[in-house]
Design a protein around this motif. Structure first.
Motif, PDB file in Angstrom:
ATOM      1  N   GLN A   1      10.464  -1.781  -1.990  1.00  0.00           N
ATOM      2  CA  GLN A   1       9.715  -2.868  -1.359  1.00  0.00           C
ATOM      3  C   GLN A   1       9.461  -4.002  -2.350  1.00  0.00           C
ATOM      4  OE1 GLN A   1       5.796  -1.769   0.044  1.00  0.00           O
ATOM      5  NE2 GLN A   1       5.274  -3.854   0.620  1.00  0.00           N
ATOM      6  N   GLU A   2       9.046  -3.639  -3.553  1.00  0.00           N
ATOM      7  CA  GLU A   2       8.708  -4.654  -4.556  1.00  0.00           C
ATOM      8  C   GLU A   2       9.958  -5.351  -5.098  1.00  0.00           C
ATOM      9  OE1 GLU A   2       7.865  -6.545  -8.210  1.00  0.00           O
ATOM     10  OE2 GLU A   2       8.844  -4.579  -8.234  1.00  0.00           O
ATOM     11  N   ILE A   3      11.009  -4.592  -5.407  1.00  0.00           N
ATOM     12  CA  ILE A   3      12.227  -5.160  -5.992  1.00  0.00           C
ATOM     13  C   ILE A   3      12.950  -6.081  -5.009  1.00  0.00           C
ATOM     14  CG2 ILE A   3      14.529  -4.621  -6.896  1.00  0.00           C
ATOM     15  CD1 ILE A   3      13.310  -2.045  -8.073  1.00  0.00           C
ATOM     16  N   LEU A   4      13.020  -5.664  -3.755  1.00  0.00           N
ATOM     17  CA  LEU A   4      13.778  -6.431  -2.764  1.00  0.00           C
ATOM     18  C   LEU A   4      12.905  -7.389  -1.953  1.00  0.00           C
ATOM     19  CD1 LEU A   4      16.284  -3.746  -1.426  1.00  0.00           C
ATOM     20  CD2 LEU A   4      16.529  -5.327  -3.352  1.00  0.00           C
TER      21      LEU A   4
ATOM     22  N   SER B   1       7.051  -4.098   3.821  1.00  0.00           N
ATOM     23  CA  SER B   1       6.412  -2.784   3.789  1.00  0.00           C
ATOM     24  C   SER B   1       7.455  -1.738   3.448  1.00  0.00           C
ATOM     25  CB  SER B   1       5.776  -2.469   5.153  1.00  0.00           C
ATOM     26  OG  SER B   1       6.780  -2.218   6.122  1.00  0.00           O
ATOM     27  N   THR B   2       7.023  -0.472   3.399  1.00  0.00           N
ATOM     28  CA  THR B   2       7.972   0.638   3.195  1.00  0.00           C
ATOM     29  C   THR B   2       8.353   1.276   4.525  1.00  0.00           C
ATOM     30  OG1 THR B   2       6.168   2.235   2.885  1.00  0.00           O
ATOM     31  CG2 THR B   2       7.024   1.151   0.914  1.00  0.00           C
ATOM     32  N   PHE B   3       7.954   0.670   5.615  1.00  0.00           N
ATOM     33  CA  PHE B   3       8.206   1.178   6.955  1.00  0.00           C
ATOM     34  C   PHE B   3       9.501   0.538   7.474  1.00  0.00           C
ATOM     35  CE2 PHE B   3       5.299   2.514  10.751  1.00  0.00           C
ATOM     36  CZ  PHE B   3       6.214   3.480  11.114  1.00  0.00           C
ATOM     37  N   PHE B   4      10.665   1.020   7.001  1.00  0.00           N
ATOM     38  CA  PHE B   4      11.925   0.355   7.354  1.00  0.00           C
ATOM     39  C   PHE B   4      13.087   1.339   7.420  1.00  0.00           C
ATOM     40  CE2 PHE B   4      11.624   0.062   2.677  1.00  0.00           C
ATOM     41  CZ  PHE B   4      12.856   0.581   2.294  1.00  0.00           C
ATOM     42  N   GLU B   5      14.181   0.869   7.977  1.00  0.00           N
ATOM     43  CA  GLU B   5      15.453   1.575   7.941  1.00  0.00           C
ATOM     44  C   GLU B   5      16.547   0.615   7.489  1.00  0.00           C
ATOM     45  OE1 GLU B   5      16.508   3.082  11.749  1.00  0.00           O
ATOM     46  OE2 GLU B   5      15.906   1.267  12.807  1.00  0.00           O
ATOM     47  N   VAL B   6      17.740   1.143   7.240  1.00  0.00           N
ATOM     48  CA  VAL B   6      18.831   0.351   6.664  1.00  0.00           C
ATOM     49  C   VAL B   6      20.028   0.360   7.588  1.00  0.00           C
ATOM     50  CG1 VAL B   6      20.455   0.187   4.727  1.00  0.00           C
ATOM     51  CG2 VAL B   6      18.078   0.807   4.298  1.00  0.00           C
ATOM     52  N   GLU B   7      20.650  -0.808   7.707  1.00  0.00           N
ATOM     53  CA  GLU B   7      21.935  -0.931   8.404  1.00  0.00           C
ATOM     54  C   GLU B   7      22.871  -1.748   7.525  1.00  0.00           C
ATOM     55  OE1 GLU B   7      21.612  -2.665  12.235  1.00  0.00           O
ATOM     56  OE2 GLU B   7      20.435  -1.021  13.090  1.00  0.00           O
ATOM     57  N   VAL B   8      24.157  -1.377   7.518  1.00  0.00           N
ATOM     58  CA  VAL B   8      25.178  -2.179   6.836  1.00  0.00           C
ATOM     59  C   VAL B   8      26.047  -2.798   7.920  1.00  0.00           C
ATOM     60  CG1 VAL B   8      27.096  -2.196   5.208  1.00  0.00           C
ATOM     61  CG2 VAL B   8      25.149  -0.655   4.830  1.00  0.00           C
ATOM     62  N   ASN B   9      26.009  -4.113   7.970  1.00  0.00           N
ATOM     63  CA  ASN B   9      26.713  -4.832   9.032  1.00  0.00           C
ATOM     64  C   ASN B   9      27.904  -5.598   8.466  1.00  0.00           C
ATOM     65  OD1 ASN B   9      23.433  -5.337   9.639  1.00  0.00           O
ATOM     66  ND2 ASN B   9      24.599  -4.281  11.215  1.00  0.00           N
ATOM     67  N   ARG B  10      29.065  -5.356   9.046  1.00  0.00           N
ATOM     68  CA  ARG B  10      30.266  -6.076   8.644  1.00  0.00           C
ATOM     69  C   ARG B  10      30.726  -6.955   9.799  1.00  0.00           C
ATOM     70  NH1 ARG B  10      30.721  -0.814   7.114  1.00  0.00           N
ATOM     71  NH2 ARG B  10      30.690  -0.442   4.877  1.00  0.00           N
ATOM     72  N   PRO B  11      31.136  -8.165   9.530  1.00  0.00           N
ATOM     73  CA  PRO B  11      31.593  -9.039  10.619  1.00  0.00           C
ATOM     74  C   PRO B  11      32.887  -8.508  11.235  1.00  0.00           C
ATOM     75  CG  PRO B  11      32.078 -10.033   8.493  1.00  0.00           C
ATOM     76  CD  PRO B  11      31.239  -8.816   8.205  1.00  0.00           C
TER      77      PRO B  11
ATOM     78  N   PHE C   1      17.631  -4.667   6.297  1.00  0.00           N
ATOM     79  CA  PHE C   1      16.455  -3.806   6.310  1.00  0.00           C
ATOM     80  C   PHE C   1      15.632  -4.189   7.534  1.00  0.00           C
ATOM     81  CE2 PHE C   1      17.986  -4.229   2.044  1.00  0.00           C
ATOM     82  CZ  PHE C   1      17.891  -2.952   1.512  1.00  0.00           C
ATOM     83  N   LYS C   2      15.485  -3.244   8.458  1.00  0.00           N
ATOM     84  CA  LYS C   2      14.715  -3.479   9.679  1.00  0.00           C
ATOM     85  C   LYS C   2      13.423  -2.675   9.592  1.00  0.00           C
ATOM     86  CE  LYS C   2      18.622  -4.407  12.759  1.00  0.00           C
ATOM     87  NZ  LYS C   2      19.269  -4.070  14.051  1.00  0.00           N
ATOM     88  N   GLY C   3      12.292  -3.379   9.641  1.00  0.00           N
ATOM     89  CA  GLY C   3      11.039  -2.686   9.419  1.00  0.00           C
ATOM     90  C   GLY C   3       9.915  -3.094  10.328  1.00  0.00           C
ATOM     91  N   ARG C   4       8.756  -2.479  10.045  1.00  0.00           N
ATOM     92  CA  ARG C   4       7.543  -2.748  10.801  1.00  0.00           C
ATOM     93  C   ARG C   4       6.363  -2.887   9.849  1.00  0.00           C
ATOM     94  NH1 ARG C   4       9.043   1.744  14.344  1.00  0.00           N
ATOM     95  NH2 ARG C   4       7.072   2.802  13.911  1.00  0.00           N
ATOM     96  N   GLY C   5       5.441  -3.774  10.199  1.00  0.00           N
ATOM     97  CA  GLY C   5       4.194  -3.900   9.461  1.00  0.00           C
ATOM     98  C   GLY C   5       4.319  -4.654   8.158  1.00  0.00           C
ATOM     99  N   GLN C   6       3.154  -4.882   7.526  1.00  0.00           N
ATOM    100  CA  GLN C   6       3.107  -5.602   6.260  1.00  0.00           C
ATOM    101  C   GLN C   6       1.993  -5.034   5.392  1.00  0.00           C
ATOM    102  OE1 GLN C   6       2.864  -9.861   6.672  1.00  0.00           O
ATOM    103  NE2 GLN C   6       3.663 -10.197   4.634  1.00  0.00           N
ATOM    104  N   GLY C   7       2.332  -4.682   4.164  1.00  0.00           N
ATOM    105  CA  GLY C   7       1.349  -4.123   3.241  1.00  0.00           C
ATOM    106  C   GLY C   7       1.528  -2.630   3.065  1.00  0.00           C
ATOM    107  N   THR C   8       0.525  -2.002   2.441  1.00  0.00           N
ATOM    108  CA  THR C   8       0.611  -0.578   2.093  1.00  0.00           C
ATOM    109  C   THR C   8       0.471   0.346   3.288  1.00  0.00           C
ATOM    110  OG1 THR C   8      -1.779  -0.397   1.727  1.00  0.00           O
ATOM    111  CG2 THR C   8      -0.412  -1.042  -0.171  1.00  0.00           C
TER     112      THR C   8
END
Length: 436
Positions: A318-321, A325-335, A388-395
């Motif tokens: 969360q901090e580096i990128l 929040s830490t409430f997320f998932e990952v997708e890799v999208n290619r055109p 990164f698809k997520g929800r919320g903001q903060g801890t």
């Protein structure tokens, strides 16, 4: 009769836990670990040296303090390791530090490192809250949501009183999620709500709680053990009513090269990014992987590349990128191109032309994503994005500001002091009580 009254008073004190007669002062380090600072005022400044009783009256002007030689210096005048206290007359103009105006008085002392200065604002706790809450929450929020924020901020500050007395302050101006900027962030409407709730704090077993808060929990707050690594009985995961929050749902897309760069600048030489391992966030009704907390937030995830494999906590990612929040998932999208050019050959295998053929992507096609749901391959090809698809903001810990707004907007008609219901929802098994 006097003995009976004394006994009743003692019993009341025991039952109340923390009891005070009036608002305490709080000491806030508005300058910490800096070599110099500017103090100014449009009224006369009185400078006292508490240890010696020396007193200096300064005319309205700008003055500079510094730590040259490891001593407290006012201009060219050196005071050794003494603390200087700057005050103005009652109802006088505010003192400014580095061009920010503040209520109360100031103490200037050598910091714990022995080389720099701490400039500490000393003022009543309630006046400190004017600035903090004015900065922290929009004035257009419902009154009961603002009151909940006020009491949470007061509880957190009260919890910290005296914890750093050896350093000469209770809090720094920007820490604990509470930003203090003095008069600049005060709002009259919020000041009134601070006054209305004066002395009210949240307690657990009679003691002021560590009332941390965040902006938006994305539908569910978090357990303290999953963020801090320690169990706090009143910081438990509960339903969040923050559906109107701007960051209830969010996305952030980055090319692999940007992720590689950000990891590299932090000392993680992942090289060319090849894959990211993280289980999918599929909803609270399904079991999460071991890399997620019970609420679904990321506990840990793996980045692999040509330079090696690195395990990160969700908070680190969360901090580096720069995620919300830490409430997320990952997708890799290619055109996916709309068409592809293929050669046209004669019977002898000689190309005699080219033809553009449209591409149709079948929704029933099977990919690695369907088989290895926690492994996301990264190619680095042009146009590819890691989303990164997520929800919320903060801890996600404690009071949710947007959740408080949601609860206040849906409070029962004619409900009174509903802010207490909000606070006891987000801080489990607590009470809201007046201590001064």
């Amino acid at each position: 009769m006097k003995k009976l009254l004394l006994l009743v008073t003692l019993l009341l004190c025991i039952n109340c836990g923390v009891v005070m007669a009036s608002s305490p002062d709080i000491a806030v380090a508005v300058v910490h670990g800096q070599f110099a600072a500017e103090l100014s005022c449009e009224d006369e400044l009185t400078v006292r040296v508490p240890n010696t009783g020396e007193e200096i009256v300064l005319k309205p002007d700008r003055y500079f303090v510094n730590a040259e030689g490891g001593t407290v210096n006012l201009g060219a005048q050196k005071f050794g390791s003494q603390t200087l206290r700057f005050t103005v007359k009652e109802n006088g103009k505010p003192i400014e530090v580095n061009k920010k105006a503040y209520r109360g008085s100031f103490e200037v002392r050598i910091a714990a490192d022995g080389k720099t200065l701490d400039v500490v604002n000393v003022l009543p706790l309630e006046q400190y809250l004017y600035s903090v809450v004015g900065e922290e929450i929009p004035v257009i929020f419902p009154d009961e949501a603002i009151k909940a924020q006020v009491v949470a901020a007061r509880s957190l500050a009260y919890n910290r009183l005296g914890n750093r007395s050896r350093l000469g302050y209770d809090l720094k101006a920007s820490e604990e999620g509470q930003d203090y900027y003095g008069l600049a962030t005060e709002k009259q409407a919020i000041n009134k709500l601070v006054d209305v709730t004066a002395g009210m704090i949240v307690t657990y077993n009679g003691q002021p709680i560590e009332a941390v808060y965040h902006q938006s929990g994305g539908g569910q707050t978090e357990n303290s053990s999953d963020v801090w690594g320690r169990y706090v009985p009143y910081l438990r995961s509960v339903k969040d009513y923050d559906w109107d929050a701007p960051m209830y749902n969010w996305e952030k897309a980055l090319p692999a090269s940007e992720i590689e760069r950000r990891l590299s600048t932090r000392g993680y030489a992942v090289g060319k990014l090849e894959s990211i391992r993280l289980s999918p966030l599929e909803g609270s009704s399904k079991m999460f992987g071991n890399d997620r907390t019970a609420s679904g937030r990321v506990q840990e995830m793996i980045f692999s590349g040509s330079g090696g494999t690195f395990l990160f906590t969700g908070q680190q990612v969360q901090e580096i990128l720069g995620l919300n929040s830490t409430f997320f998932e990952v997708e890799v999208n290619r055109p996916v191109p709309n068409s592809i050019e293929i050669p046209i050959e004669n019977p002898y295998g000689i190309e005699i032309g080219r033809k553009e053929v449209p591409i149709k992507v079948s929704e029933r096609s099977i990919s690695f994503k369907d088989i290895l749901k926690d492994l996301h391959f990264v190619s680095g090809e042009k146009g590819e994005m890691v989303t990164f698809k997520g929800r919320g903001q903060g801890t996600g810990l404690g009071l949710s500001q947007w959740g408080a707004r949601g609860m206040a907007n849906n409070a029962p008609s004619r409900s009174r002091d509903y802010y207490k219901e909000i606070l006891t929802h987000y801080y489990t098994n607590t009470r809201v009580e007046k201590i001064y």
